[in-house]
Motif scaffolding. Structure first.
Motif, PDB file in Angstrom:
ATOM      1  N   VAL A   5       0.833  -1.195   0.000  1.00  8.84           N
ATOM      2  CA  VAL A   5       0.000   0.000   0.000  1.00  8.84           C
ATOM      3  C   VAL A   5       0.870   1.249   0.000  1.00  8.84           C
ATOM      4  O   VAL A   5       0.656   2.178  -0.783  1.00  8.84           O
ATOM      5  CB  VAL A   5      -0.926   0.009   1.232  1.00  8.84           C
ATOM      6  CG1 VAL A   5      -1.625   1.342   1.367  1.00  8.84           C
ATOM      7  CG2 VAL A   5      -1.940  -1.118   1.125  1.00  8.84           C
ATOM      8  N   ASN A   6       1.863   1.251   0.840  1.00  4.09           N
ATOM      9  CA  ASN A   6       2.692   2.444   0.924  1.00  4.09           C
ATOM     10  C   ASN A   6       3.461   2.718  -0.358  1.00  4.09           C
ATOM     11  O   ASN A   6       3.641   3.866  -0.744  1.00  4.09           O
ATOM     12  CB  ASN A   6       3.634   2.341   2.121  1.00  4.09           C
ATOM     13  CG  ASN A   6       2.885   2.484   3.430  1.00  4.09           C
ATOM     14  OD1 ASN A   6       1.969   3.308   3.528  1.00  4.09           O
ATOM     15  ND2 ASN A   6       3.232   1.687   4.423  1.00  4.09           N
ATOM     16  N   LYS A   7       3.881   1.676  -1.015  1.00  4.96           N
ATOM     17  CA  LYS A   7       4.592   1.860  -2.278  1.00  4.96           C
ATOM     18  C   LYS A   7       3.672   2.533  -3.303  1.00  4.96           C
ATOM     19  O   LYS A   7       4.063   3.474  -3.983  1.00  4.96           O
ATOM     20  CB  LYS A   7       5.042   0.510  -2.855  1.00  4.96           C
ATOM     21  CG  LYS A   7       6.000  -0.275  -1.981  1.00  4.96           C
ATOM     22  CD  LYS A   7       7.366   0.337  -1.932  1.00  4.96           C
ATOM     23  CE  LYS A   7       8.276  -0.475  -1.010  1.00  4.96           C
ATOM     24  NZ  LYS A   7       9.471   0.277  -0.643  1.00  4.96           N
ATOM     25  N   VAL A   8       2.473   2.021  -3.395  1.00  3.77           N
ATOM     26  CA  VAL A   8       1.548   2.588  -4.377  1.00  3.77           C
ATOM     27  C   VAL A   8       1.230   4.041  -4.042  1.00  3.77           C
ATOM     28  O   VAL A   8       1.212   4.905  -4.919  1.00  3.77           O
ATOM     29  CB  VAL A   8       0.249   1.768  -4.443  1.00  3.77           C
ATOM     30  CG1 VAL A   8      -0.766   2.453  -5.333  1.00  3.77           C
ATOM     31  CG2 VAL A   8       0.530   0.387  -4.981  1.00  3.77           C
ATOM     32  N   LEU A   9       1.013   4.304  -2.772  1.00  5.31           N
ATOM     33  CA  LEU A   9       0.688   5.677  -2.394  1.00  5.31           C
ATOM     34  C   LEU A   9       1.879   6.601  -2.632  1.00  5.31           C
ATOM     35  O   LEU A   9       1.710   7.750  -3.043  1.00  5.31           O
ATOM     36  CB  LEU A   9       0.231   5.739  -0.932  1.00  5.31           C
ATOM     37  CG  LEU A   9      -1.065   4.964  -0.646  1.00  5.31           C
ATOM     38  CD1 LEU A   9      -1.521   5.198   0.785  1.00  5.31           C
ATOM     39  CD2 LEU A   9      -2.168   5.367  -1.614  1.00  5.31           C
ATOM     40  N   ASP A  10       3.065   6.098  -2.414  1.00  4.90           N
ATOM     41  CA  ASP A  10       4.266   6.892  -2.709  1.00  4.90           C
ATOM     42  C   ASP A  10       4.308   7.251  -4.177  1.00  4.90           C
ATOM     43  O   ASP A  10       4.526   8.397  -4.554  1.00  4.90           O
ATOM     44  CB  ASP A  10       5.538   6.100  -2.352  1.00  4.90           C
ATOM     45  CG  ASP A  10       5.853   6.210  -0.863  1.00  4.90           C
ATOM     46  OD1 ASP A  10       5.156   6.986  -0.172  1.00  4.90           O
ATOM     47  OD2 ASP A  10       6.772   5.523  -0.403  1.00  4.90           O
ATOM     48  N   LYS A  11       4.071   6.243  -4.989  1.00  3.07           N
ATOM     49  CA  LYS A  11       4.095   6.494  -6.432  1.00  3.07           C
ATOM     50  C   LYS A  11       3.050   7.530  -6.810  1.00  3.07           C
ATOM     51  O   LYS A  11       3.289   8.403  -7.626  1.00  3.07           O
ATOM     52  CB  LYS A  11       3.820   5.199  -7.188  1.00  3.07           C
ATOM     53  CG  LYS A  11       5.032   4.282  -7.243  1.00  3.07           C
ATOM     54  CD  LYS A  11       4.944   3.404  -8.474  1.00  3.07           C
ATOM     55  CE  LYS A  11       6.288   2.789  -8.781  1.00  3.07           C
ATOM     56  NZ  LYS A  11       6.259   2.021 -10.026  1.00  3.07           N
TER      57      LYS A  11
END
Lengths: 373, 373
Positions: B342-348
DNA sequence: GAATCTTTTGCAATCGATTGCAATAGTTTT
DNA sequence: AAAACTATTGCAATCGATTGCAAAAGATTC
């Protein structure tokens, strides 16, 4: 067609710039984005040289539009890889084409749910929704608001709601029911409930299981499960019915409150084994996962299954065939259940009445209960 | 404030009627709907006596709005049980606040996935998304279009995408990667992949498992799994590494192609046992579910676990502790994994770069591999 | 060829929330 | 009290698709 003049960057990147689409097309030249991309009906309209309304109608196969025009528009849309903006359509039509699914579990056991039964039914629901062109919005119990009505309906996130499990008679479900919203629940059909449920014939399932144990010669049958759950309460009734029909008394001390986890099944078995003298020779668990945990304890204690204690579970999860000894269980029609839940909700959405439905269950006899004769 | 005059029904029920909201309020008097309901910002604006813009800003805690006004508006909104229309907001802001999750499995084993591992990670993702105010759109592989980009991004259904599993190197993932869309994948980090992955240290996990088996004195260790899956290929490498390091040769005939099901584990074990003479004394399965199926066959064939054959699985699903004998396995950090995805996607989404991440694994020794000394 | 009836298409309003800019109210300075 | 600010609020355009009604184009009849 378009001027090649350079625009100041401030204009280029100002999202509110009137020339946004022009700017975008310029940017495209400098990136690897495919040239052919239309992001709105207006774009298509411009390309084909018709009005937006015509495009909208054409894409929806509205017969008002001449066949020739319609084909032309559809082809251009395809070429430009155009996809209707679901959000805009939802805003205008007041339909989201989304069904929310809430998985409801008791707080104690909520964390780390890993009952395979759940995944089976979720999968079935997902399939059926896809079939009808709906998307599935999944959420765990902890989602934002505690009031689903607010969250899903008032904020227009979903057209309908499917609730899996009733918990210990959750008031939130009753609240929904009083408001005439399109939803359906997996669980027990309660005589006084005002909402639409789909679920197994729990009483019959338990009855079959316990009767089977009796037929195998069991005299003292334990019950593992938490009857605060409506579904489990019905299974308890089935248990009692089978015993009564066999002319036996109900011994409340043979009922062990157990959560939906193997851990809990294990510790209930532990409690049970401490009874002196141990008279239990049969065990009915309200879920396979519980039964497996209990069997673990029994095996560790060198109690033979089914020799000393015969065991029957409920659900027929994949694992029950592959544990050792393989587990006798009651099979629920999960696929059918998921399908029905979706259809009930869609019926309600369409204004049709949706009646609660009880699904047949089936006794699957395996090694854990088959006593030698 | 409002005229009590009756309006003709045609007007009342014409959705395009200019007096729709008035009509609605009249209808409300005849139904049991709560009187206090505001369905749009405009309603609130009218009630408070300010403009729509002010209401919008107030509800978003914009400091431009005087504190007094802001509180007043927020209170009225609360009283009238007002909820922002997510669709309209999404349309205007071009952000849906939805992340789509696709579960990707090989076609053969797709049907009736019931691997508890999946549910664990889905649960973790759901929790983390909720925490960040996002909704989760779940879909199975069969969803409408085969092109996720069309379905989720072009049609503005979701802001980002999480893919679970890579299948046998699915081209659809690569296609997404070339388009710079915000997504992350659970699976193996491949040296040449251009996208962000989160996954376990598969090679290390298998290495730990096999080394453990060797330490227990196993001489011939079978491998159950399908190395067409990237993750499983890495596990195969770990398997090979451990053997090589122990100065042993790799015997390809000990690798049994196996799907992610107990059935498949069972039948692979069956194939294995047909080898004459049976030399295998250790077994590493790429998933617990497979291991459990295999153990079933071993037990049926009266092969002692771990006496004759020691078994190690992968995943540490809940059941592995409760089968008999309990299963030695490699624990994956599923919770952490879901969170990271989740955090990776939100970072992107936020424009920040997101790097792939490999999670540590842990060997959990239980009965199935602990040989007596 | 004019009049009438169909078949197609387009105009413009609408769904509900957001936001740049302009306008108004309120405060401080001179 | 006028001038010069600052703090609030409102206007109006916008996101993208849909749809009632009206207008235009085409077909048919007399």
């Amino acid at each position: 067609m378009k001027t090649g003049r350079l625009l100041p960057a401030s204009l280029l990147f100002n999202p509110r710039c009137r020339f946004a689409s022009l700017a975008a097309s310029i940017i495209n030249k400098f990136t690897s984005m495919p040239e052919k991309m239309a992001k709105s009906i207006a774009d298509i309209a411009r390309i084909v040289g018709v009005s937006e309304s015509t495009v909208s109608r054409a894409l929806n196969d509205n017969p008002l539009i001449a066949e020739k025009t319609r084909h032309k528009i559809q082809q251009v849309a395809r070429e430009h890889n155009f996809k209707i903006n679901a959000k805009a359509r939802a805003l205008r039509t007041q339909k989201t084409n989304v069904i929310a699914v809430v998985v409801l579990f008791k707080e104690r056991t909520e964390r780390g749910i890993s009952d395979p039964f759940l995944l089976d039914i979720l999968g079935a629901i997902a399939d059926e929704l896809t079939l009808h062109g709906y998307d599935m919005l999944l959420s765990n119990t902890r989602t934002a608001s505690d009031d689903w009505r607010d969250y899903y309906f008032d904020s227009k996130r979903a057209d309908g709601l499917i609730v899996i499990g009733q918990g210990e008679h959750d008031v939130r479900i009753d609240r929904l029911a009083t408001q005439d919203l399109p939803f359906a629940v997996w669980g027990a059909t309660l005589p006084d409930s005002q909402y639409c449920t789909v679920g197994s014939d729990n009483k019959m399932g338990a009855y079959l299981a316990v009767t089977h144990l009796l037929n195998q010669g069991c005299e003292h049958i334990a019950f593992f499960g938490d009857i605060a759950h409506s579904e489990m309460e019905q299974r308890w009734q089935g248990y009692c019915l089978a015993l009564q029909q066999a002319g036996k008394d109900i011994d409340e001390s043979l009922r062990f409150a157990t959560d939906f986890t193997s851990e809990s099944g294990y510790s209930s078995a532990n409690r049970m084994l401490k009874q002196q003298p141990l008279k239990v020779d049969g065990l009915f668990a309200v879920s396979d996962v519980i039964a497996l945990g209990a069997m673990k304890k029994l095996v560790e204690s060198e109690i033979a299954i089914p020799g000393d204690i015969a065991v029957v579970g409920f659900d027929d999860v994949a694992m029950s065939m592959f544990c050792h000894p393989s587990l006798t269980t009651i099979r629920q029609q999960t696929m059918e259940g998921g399908k029905l839940l979706v259809n009930k909700v869609l019926d309600k959405l369409a204004g049709k009445p949706a009646r609660s439905q009880v699904l047949d269950v089936q006794l699957i006899v395996r090694e854990s209960s088959r006593k030698a004769h």
